[in-house]
Design an enzyme around this catalytic site. Structure first.
Site, PDB file in Angstrom:
ATOM      1  N   TYR A   1       0.947  -1.151   0.574  1.00 34.47           N
ATOM      2  CA  TYR A   1      -0.134   0.018  -0.351  1.00 34.47           C
ATOM      3  C   TYR A   1       0.448   1.295   0.218  1.00 34.47           C
ATOM      4  O   TYR A   1       0.554   2.494  -0.892  1.00 34.47           O
ATOM      5  CB  TYR A   1      -0.760  -0.467   1.750  1.00 34.47           C
ATOM      6  CG  TYR A   1      -2.019  -0.795   1.368  1.00 34.47           C
ATOM      7  CD1 TYR A   1      -2.484  -1.921   0.175  1.00 34.47           C
ATOM      8  CD2 TYR A   1      -2.887  -0.888   2.652  1.00 34.47           C
ATOM      9  CE1 TYR A   1      -3.275  -3.019   0.045  1.00 34.47           C
ATOM     10  CE2 TYR A   1      -4.062  -1.743   2.548  1.00 34.47           C
ATOM     11  CZ  TYR A   1      -3.674  -3.011   1.365  1.00 34.47           C
ATOM     12  OH  TYR A   1      -4.576  -4.308   1.207  1.00 34.47           O
TER      13      TYR A   1
ATOM     14  N   HIS B   1       0.765 -12.193   1.854  1.00 42.56           N
ATOM     15  CA  HIS B   1      -0.825 -10.877   1.136  1.00 42.56           C
ATOM     16  C   HIS B   1      -1.251 -11.975   0.244  1.00 42.56           C
ATOM     17  O   HIS B   1      -2.534 -11.566   0.326  1.00 42.56           O
ATOM     18  CB  HIS B   1      -0.609  -9.952   0.846  1.00 42.56           C
ATOM     19  CG  HIS B   1      -0.954  -8.798   0.732  1.00 42.56           C
ATOM     20  ND1 HIS B   1      -0.475  -7.287   0.420  1.00 42.56           N
ATOM     21  CD2 HIS B   1      -2.457  -8.737  -0.109  1.00 42.56           C
ATOM     22  CE1 HIS B   1      -1.350  -6.801   0.406  1.00 42.56           C
ATOM     23  NE2 HIS B   1      -2.727  -7.980  -0.148  1.00 42.56           N
TER      24      HIS B   1
END
Length: 275
Positions: free
Chosen positions: A52, A110
């Site tokens: 991010y 992730h």
């Protein structure tokens, strides 16, 4: 203290069942402000990830909030290029430095993709837990076969599996898998990137209760025993999502939303494990 500040999400094994997602919250000042605003409004769960690019801003927002660090459930995720054993260790240490914390409450794989190797990757996660850099080991975007493999390697279920989940993608198989196991489900994109606002069944339930479609969708997810982490930047959206904790759906409401027959996956990269 305001009404919002009085609200607290129910807990799932110590994890608040409503959190603040920060995907695409890339402007550092806006990100820090939204995290601070959410925490001071009553949120106690913040979710970020290496990819991010906002871990430093998230950490700044936590530090600036009038909320003790120990009251905040903080999660981040190790990106798929960093899942070799030594890279897991080094990049997690970098994430902690950016976040300005000694440890995170939950550290996720992730995606089970690219550098991911169950034995090598999860051994590094176990080392990080033993060294006190994370309290819990999580995974994200795992299918049942990946969860079985992770359980075999870890000798236990991962703490949580974070997946896309919303009324248009209810993830029945994964919810059935998690039922009866020591595995929490965490829903990202819980509003289907806004598509839930156009679903007649959700609109009808929202009208019945005099609340927003977003609140209904978040309440439905909670009724399914799943933690939602909607992203929000503005104070209004942060407050609207938090107010979903006051929405109590009855069996008829849940059945109406369950009847939605659309299946709309929003996140489907080429490296996804189902491709």
């Amino acid at each position: 203290m305001s009404q919002n500040e009085q609200r607290r999400a129910p807990l799932a094994n110590g994890m608040p069942m409503l959190g603040l997602g920060t995907w695409q919250n890339e402007d550092p000042d806006q990100c820090a402000e939204s995290v601070r605003t959410a925490l001071e409004a009553g949120y106690r769960h913040v979710d970020t990830a290496q990819i991010y690019g906002n871990e430093e801003a998230v950490g700044r927002g936590i530090a600036e909030a009038d909320v003790p660090r120990e009251d905040v459930f903080l999660a981040t995720k190790v990106w798929i290029d960093n899942l070799a054993h030594d890279d897991v260790i080094s990049t997690t240490e970098e994430s902690l430095e950016k976040l300005g914390v000694d440890s995170v409450d939950l550290l996720y794989v992730h995606w089970p993709s690219r550098a991911y190797d169950a034995e090598e990757t999860l051994a590094a996660f176990q080392q990080l837990r033993e060294d006190g850099l994370t309290d819990r080991i999580g995974v994200s975007n795992f299918q049942p076969r990946h969860l079985d493999e992770a359980r075999d390697v870890l000798g236990e279920d991962p703490f949580a599996n974070q997946v896309e989940l919303h009324p248009l993608l209810p993830q029945d198989d994964l919810r059935e898998y998690a039922d009866g196991r020591d595995l929490e489900l965490v829903a990202y994109s819980p509003l289907a990137r806004g598509d839930v606002f156009d679903v007649p069944e959700i609109q009808a339930v929202a009208d019945k209760h005099g609340v927003s479609e977003a609140q209904v969708s978040l309440a439905w997810i909670r009724e399914k025993g799943v933690t939602a982490i909607p992203k929000a930047t503005g104070e209004d959206h942060i407050a609207d999502n938090l107010a979903s904790l006051d929405v109590d759906l009855d069996d008829e409401d849940v059945a109406k939303i369950d009847s939605v027959d659309a299946r709309d996956r929003q996140v489907d990269p080429g490296f996804a494990p189902w491709n």
